[in-house]
Motif scaffolding. Sequence first.
Motif, PDB file in Angstrom:
ATOM      1  N   THR A   3      -5.797  -7.937  15.564  1.00 57.48           N
ATOM      2  CA  THR A   3      -6.362  -7.545  14.489  1.00 57.48           C
ATOM      3  C   THR A   3      -6.968  -6.028  14.319  1.00 57.48           C
ATOM      4  O   THR A   3      -7.054  -5.454  15.425  1.00 57.48           O
ATOM      5  N   SER A  30      -3.083  -3.110   6.867  1.00 54.06           N
ATOM      6  CA  SER A  30      -3.360  -3.447   5.195  1.00 54.06           C
ATOM      7  C   SER A  30      -2.387  -4.385   4.573  1.00 54.06           C
ATOM      8  O   SER A  30      -1.378  -5.015   5.083  1.00 54.06           O
ATOM      9  N   LYS A  31      -2.711  -5.060   3.279  1.00 49.82           N
ATOM     10  CA  LYS A  31      -2.208  -6.126   2.784  1.00 49.82           C
ATOM     11  C   LYS A  31      -0.740  -5.715   2.331  1.00 49.82           C
ATOM     12  O   LYS A  31       0.002  -6.511   2.369  1.00 49.82           O
ATOM     13  N   SER A  32      -0.778  -4.412   2.121  1.00 45.33           N
ATOM     14  CA  SER A  32       0.560  -4.055   1.545  1.00 45.33           C
ATOM     15  C   SER A  32       1.721  -3.500   2.388  1.00 45.33           C
ATOM     16  O   SER A  32       2.950  -3.090   2.254  1.00 45.33           O
ATOM     17  N   LYS A  35       3.899  -6.385   9.920  1.00 44.47           N
ATOM     18  CA  LYS A  35       2.969  -7.281  10.025  1.00 44.47           C
ATOM     19  C   LYS A  35       3.589  -8.302  11.366  1.00 44.47           C
ATOM     20  O   LYS A  35       2.718  -8.721  12.244  1.00 44.47           O
TER      21      LYS A  35
END
Length: 594
Positions: A2, A43-45, A51
């Motif tokens: 994380t 980041s989410k993008s 990822k």
Amino acid sequence: MTRAELPILPKEAGSYQFIDQDGVVIYVGKAINLRSRVNSYFSKSAEDKAKLIVLKAIRLEYIVTKNEVEALILESNLIKRYKPHYNVLLKDDKHYPFLKLTKEKYPILIFTRRVLKDGASYYGPYPNTSALRKVQDLIASIFPLRQNSGVPMQKRKKACLRFHMGRCLAPCVDNTSPEEYAKIVEQVKAFLEGRIEDSLQNLEQEMKLAASRQNFELAKVFRDRANALKRLTGYDSDMARASGEDLDFLGLSKAGNYAMVQLFQMRKGRVVGRDKRFLSNASNASNAEILEPYLIDYYKQASYVPPLILFPESNLDLDFWQKFFDSRSKRKVELRIPKRGDKLDLLAMANRNAHTGLESELAMLERRGEAPGVKELQELAKLKNPPWRIEGYDISNLMGTHTVASIVVFDGGRSKKSQYRKMRITGLDKPDDFYSMHQVIYRRFSGSLHDKMPVPDLLLIDGGKGQLSSAKRALNELNIEIPLLGLAKKQETIITEGKEEIIVPESHPALRLLINIRDEAHRIAVGYNRKRRGMAMTRSILEDIPGVGKKRRDALLAYFSSIDEIKKASLDEIAAIAGVGKVAAIAVKEFFAS
């Protein structure tokens, strides 16, 4: 992994490595700004590949470099060494990009994903097409190799623009001989094979030859190519040494009770790896005492000991360590503490990384609530108890007006913003920091705050001996005993109640903690002073509006935060404010309209 598990990353260029639970490097990357680049993975993008890397990794390592060129070179070296899964093995090599130098009378350098047995020279695989294009563009900017005319080369009626720019020898119009062109091809091969020194030597020889023939214009061309090669490849940087040496070099950084040792491995003139250790109980240790346990621990396991090892300045017993390394390697190993030259540059790089790594480790301890600065401060200032709860004080004014004070609270090295307090200093019509500091300390421990807030373990006063004496006098008047320290901006000097001055490196955990508290107190005080000045300016303008008295001014100030907001408000919005009314609202609108 994380975002919270990341080390505290610097905003500098460097290479980073994601490592999985088995200690295997699964991805190597580079960045101009390490903090920004690594954070983008969380980041989410973020891309699917990013990822996946984050999902598999459990920790991250990084190495700081001087610039992006060094980061690119180091990234390439580490990829070649570790062959990370997500850098190289995600696809089969035949799908990865290569550079191909064709086999013909006038070769051209082209992009390909297929390696054939056609007699051409292939270079790669590169991690991606972007990296390959950078190398291709770099070569095109330095070496006058042809860039078009097909494979095999087709004759043309006239030369292209690159020839007129001096960036191509134009073999397509018979402007050069095969021998002259072959020299350029050899320089390109040397560059792609990592033999940058050979490329430079060839260019410098051509420059000298042209100059000896008094062809100074041509000599200038070769000189410019050599300079461009040095500049764009980082040849003269710490990461790219073309001497082909095998060596290890170490860096060291200390901060109070903690230290960091980093060892860099250079093989065939390239940095290919690093090892590091974070040490405690180092407050009274010499550099030699810090290095010795690391050297034993590392080299007793090392499968290879290079012929040269560079040490930072220390009082190591080199005779003893000479015997140790000779016995480990079964040959002579040179031990050296460099004083000048490029070897000293390598040590500077190692020390720079050790310093950055130590700061990162200390920040991680603070993040976990272990507060290394608290214990270090107790020892440094000879305090009876650990200063777990610290209150910081600062004064702010502008030309003696709107003087205010701030109180910030840090608990275990962490700020407690909900417990911050601000005060207006009263009874003062000129700048007087000593009077102001006395007042804020006296009011803090004699009024309602004394009952509402816990008694701190330490008070930190922003200022020198005068401010510290004023604070101490206020405590004496109240018969309260709380340890005090001052922090003067000049050399970040710590001042004790006994007027003793303590100067330590800024990396010292105790000083880091005090600076954080002082800066936070300063930020709050300055912000409150600005707000008070703004409110006073707004109030003075409203006093000129006919029909708007004190109560209506207070109502307007409570509703609006600035004059601009009042100007933009509609008549109905102003009239709707309790205590203002429509008549006063009309007066306000007419006043600002005029």
